[in-house]
Scaffold this active site. Structure first.
Site, PDB file in Angstrom:
ATOM      1  CE  LYS A 144     -21.890  12.696   2.289  1.00  5.33           C
ATOM      2  NZ  LYS A 144     -20.827  13.660   2.011  1.00  5.33           N
ATOM      3  CD  GLU A 202     -21.704  14.592   6.235  1.00  7.97           C
ATOM      4  OE1 GLU A 202     -22.034  14.086   5.152  1.00  7.97           O
ATOM      5  OE2 GLU A 202     -20.746  15.361   6.360  1.00  7.97           O
ATOM      6  CE  LYS A 260     -18.564  12.884   6.408  1.00  8.20           C
ATOM      7  NZ  LYS A 260     -17.924  12.525   5.140  1.00  8.20           N
TER       8      LYS A 260
HETATM    9  P1  13P Z   1     -15.434  17.760   4.646  1.00  6.35           P
HETATM   10  O1  13P Z   1     -14.493  16.841   5.396  1.00  6.35           O
HETATM   11  O2  13P Z   1     -14.758  18.565   3.591  1.00  6.35           O
HETATM   12  O3  13P Z   1     -16.289  18.557   5.578  1.00  6.35           O
HETATM   13  O4  13P Z   1     -16.421  16.838   3.839  1.00  6.35           O
HETATM   14  C1  13P Z   1     -17.017  15.777   4.456  1.00  6.35           C
HETATM   15  C2  13P Z   1     -18.245  15.434   3.738  1.00  6.35           C
HETATM   16  O5  13P Z   1     -18.366  14.362   3.217  1.00  6.35           O
HETATM   17  C3  13P Z   1     -19.322  16.425   3.673  1.00  6.35           C
HETATM   18  O6  13P Z   1     -20.490  15.820   3.254  1.00  6.35           O
END
Ligand code: 13P
Length: 342
Positions: free
Chosen positions: A136, A177, A219
């Protein structure tokens, strides 16, 4: 790069009726979370907390993957089993956060660019040896007066493309993400606009870098009014706007989309995902990769008495995981919250 390996991993990540837990809080973030529940931020407490999550019996019924942090992927259970090995035995894919955090973007006050490309090829090789199957990278986009700037979106999109290419080269699925922050008083329309722009730029850069969408997971944040907005968004508004943006800006070939919770309430995040999946079928599975919206009750219960409350914390974890797993099928209802074990 072996596209079949990437496709296979990506498919498992968004397998029918399952989702992902983000347990990859960085050193800074976990301290913030522990401070909030009054727990000392020591390596042993972090290990014990993560062990509580990873050892929950039956978690694999609802969870396809868990994202770990650099420290966590090296840690072991009480009986000496390395965390990633434990997950693999349960049929849960170990993932790893590989970015080095969002830093101030030079000459752009109020904006961030995510770092972590230097040495990433070598780090991916090491994480692969630990058993990581996906990685990620979180970019942060802030909505504000005159923000975000093109420069911020471009810089982050470019970095995400470079990281994704490095991941695929190592047969690790990138979980890209770009998070449009929920902080602020912006309207849902403004969030819609910024999310569109961010996704468009991100996929343009990914394409240019040669990243295969079939071996990539997005994401994303949902399209929603800012937390301080006078008019808060309804479940239907969030679901409809989010789906509209995704349909317009995400390539059909992409392997799957998961959502972050971003500060939404636990049940709110579940309800939004459920509504989207009730509204129809899409080119990609729509699932979850929540940190807070799954862990909030778990950490609270664990923090009250880490040793004695492990089973209760795990019951809460299984419950929220199940609710979100049902939401990936559009089969959740708020009535079910009556069965909450916490
Ligand atoms: P949250 O669901 O708390 O936003 O976290 C997701 C995440 O992995 C942020 O990088």
């Amino acid at each position: 790069m072996d596209l079949n390996v990437l496709k296979d991993t990506a498919k498992k990540m968004v397998a029918l009726g399952k989702g992902i837990i983000a347990a990859d809080e960085s050193s800074g973030t976990i301290k913030k979370r522990f401070d909030a529940v009054g727990v000392q931020d020591s390596e042993e407490n972090r290990r014990h907390y993560r062990q509580t999550i990873l050892t929950a019996e039956g978690l694999e019924e609802f969870i396809s993957g868990i994202i770990l942090y650099d420290e966590t992927i090296r840690q072991k259970t009480d009986d000496g089993t390395p965390f990633p090995e434990l997950l693999a035995k349960k049929g849960i894919l170990p993932g790893i956060k590989v970015d080095a955090g969002a830093k101030d973007l030079a000459l752009h006050p109020g904006e961030k660019v995510t770092e972590g490309l230097d040495g990433l090829r070598e780090r991916l090789a090491e994480y692969s040896k630990f058993g990581a199957k996906f990685a990620k990278w979180r970019a942060v986009i802030t909505i504000g007066q005159g923000l975000p700037t093109e420069a911020c979106i471009d810089a982050n999109a470019h970095a995400m493309a470079r990281y994704s290419a490095l991941c695929q080269e190592a047969d690790i699925v990138p979980m890209v993400e770009p998070e449009v922050l929920i902080d602020g008083d912006h309207s849902i329309e403004r969030c819609n606009e910024v999310t569109e722009q961010t996704l468009e730029e991100t996929f343009e850069e990914l394409k240019e870098a040669g990243v295969a969408p079939e071996g990539t997971i997005l994401k994303t944040s949902m399209v929603i009014a800012g937390k301080k907005a006078a008019k808060q968004s309804s479940v239907d508004e969030v679901a409809e706007a989010t789906v509209r943006v995704l349909k317009a800006k995400v390539p059909k070939e992409l392997a799957g989309i998961v959502f972050l919770s971003g500060g939404q309430g636990d049940e709110q995040a579940t309800a939004h995902l459920n509504k989207m999946n009730q509204m129809g079928k899409y080119s990609w599975p729509l699932s979850f990769s929540y940190a807070r919206a799954i862990q909030n009750p778990v950490m609270k219960i664990w923090a009250e008495n880490p040793k004695a409350n492990a089973a209760k914390a795990q019951a809460a974890l299984l419950f929220r995981s199940k609710m979100n797993a049902l939401a990936t099928l559009g089969k959740y209802s708020d009535e079910m919250e009556k069965e909450r074990p916490y």
